[in-house]
Design an enzyme around this catalytic site. Structure first.
Site, mmCIF file in Angstrom:
data_model
loop_
_atom_site.group_PDB
_atom_site.id
_atom_site.type_symbol
_atom_site.label_atom_id
_atom_site.label_comp_id
_atom_site.label_asym_id
_atom_site.label_seq_id
_atom_site.Cartn_x
_atom_site.Cartn_y
_atom_site.Cartn_z
ATOM 1 N N HIS A 46 0.847 -1.188 0.000
ATOM 2 C CA HIS A 46 0.000 0.000 0.000
ATOM 3 C C HIS A 46 0.888 1.245 0.000
ATOM 4 C CE1 HIS A 46 -3.544 2.360 0.403
ATOM 5 N NE2 HIS A 46 -3.236 2.818 1.606
ATOM 6 N N HIS A 58 -3.520 9.071 0.959
ATOM 7 C CA HIS A 58 -3.447 7.802 0.228
ATOM 8 C C HIS A 58 -4.801 7.460 -0.372
ATOM 9 C CE1 HIS A 58 -4.946 5.291 3.855
ATOM 10 N NE2 HIS A 58 -5.004 6.559 4.200
ATOM 11 N N CYS A 147 -3.824 2.579 -5.567
ATOM 12 C CA CYS A 147 -3.038 3.488 -4.722
ATOM 13 C C CYS A 147 -1.654 3.766 -5.298
ATOM 14 C CB CYS A 147 -2.917 2.908 -3.307
ATOM 15 S SG CYS A 147 -2.090 1.304 -3.221
#
Length: 217
Positions: A46, A58, A147
Site C-alpha cells: 500500500h 493515500h 493506490c
C-alpha cells in the site's frame, strides 16, 4: 484466483487483531513532506504521500461511504474488511490519515520507488500539493487505477503501477502457455464429445482459441 484470495483474506482477517507498533515506530521527524511511503500488506503493498505533521494522503478502497453518511465512522482507519469490500465494489477515495492508521501495524518504507523508477521525482512540496488536490472520491480499479497509480502520478508525473505490471506479466505467463493451450483443446474436445454436439461452429471456436493461446505463448 485473485478474487478468491481476497475473499479468503477477508474471512481470515476478521479473527486477527491489529498489532500496535511501538510508540516510536512512526515518528514524524523520520519523513519529509512529499515523501512516498509504502507499507507491506498480506498480498500487496500500500502506498501514500507524506504531507507533514504526521499526516499521509493515500488512495484506499472503502465500502463504508456507500453504506453510511456518518462522517465520524468513515473517518476512522479503514479496516481490512472495509478495504476488500471496497475493492470488490470499486469504491475508493483519496483521504488523509495519521501515519499509524496508514501503516496499520506494518513497517514503513520511504521513497523506495526512486530506485526502480527512471523518471526523477518532483520537488517534495509539489508532490504534496498534487496529493492534496486529488483528495476526495475517485474512480477505482484494482489493475488500472489503484493506490500505486495515485502516488506515482504525484511524485513522478506518471500514473503507473509496478504491481499491476507484475500481476499482468504473471497472468500472461499462466494463460498464454503451451500447457494452457493443450488443456484448452483437451477440455474443449471432451466438452464437445460429452454433449454430442461436434458441429462445425463450436469445434472451430475451440480450435481457434487453442491456436491463439499457442501462438501467444
Amino acid at each position: 484466483m485473485f478474487l478468491f484470495q481476497l475473499l479468503g483474506f477477508f474471512f481470515a482477517s476478521g479473527s486477527k487483531k491489529k498489532e500496535e507498533p511501538a510508540p516510536s515506530a512512526y515518528e514524524a521527524n523520520h519523513f519529509k513532506r512529499g515523501d512516498l511511503l509504502e507499507v507491506p500488506r498480506t498480498m500487496f503493498t500500500h502506498f501514500g504521500i507524506y504531507l507533514g505533521e504526521g499526516r499521509v494522503a493515500h488512495l484506499i478502497p472503502d465500502i463504508l461511504p456507500v453504506l453510511t453518511r456518518d462522517r465520524t465512522a468513515v473517518s476512522r482507519a479503514v479496516s481490512n474488511q472495509r478495504l476488500i469490500l471496497g475493492v470488490v465494489a470499486k469504491v475508493a477515495s483519496v483521504r488523509v490519515d495519521s501515519l499509524g492508521d496508514f501503516a496499520y501495524g506494518s513497517p514503513v518504507l520511504v521513497n523506495h520507488t526512486d530506485i526502480v523508477c527512471k523518471q526523477p521525482p518532483l520537488d517534495g512540496e509539489r508532490v504534496a500539493e498534487r496529493a492534496e488536490k486529488l483528495l476526495g472520491s475517485v474512480a477505482y480499479s484494482l489493475l488500472w487505477y489503484n493506490c500505486e497509480h495515485y502516488v506515482m502520478y504525484c511524485r513522478y508525473g506518471m500514473a503507473i503501477s509496478y504491481q499491476t505490471y507484475q500481476f499482468c506479466t504473471t497472468l500472461r505467463k499462466i494463460v498464454c502457455s503451451r500447457t494452457s493451450s493443450c488443456l484448452t483443446a483437451l477440455c474443449g474436445a471432451v466438452f464437445l464429445l460429452f454433449l454430442g454436439c461436434a458441429t462445425p461452429a463450436p469445434l472451430f471456436a475451440t480450435l481457434l482459441l487453442s491456436f491463439t493461446i499457442w501462438m501467444a505463448a
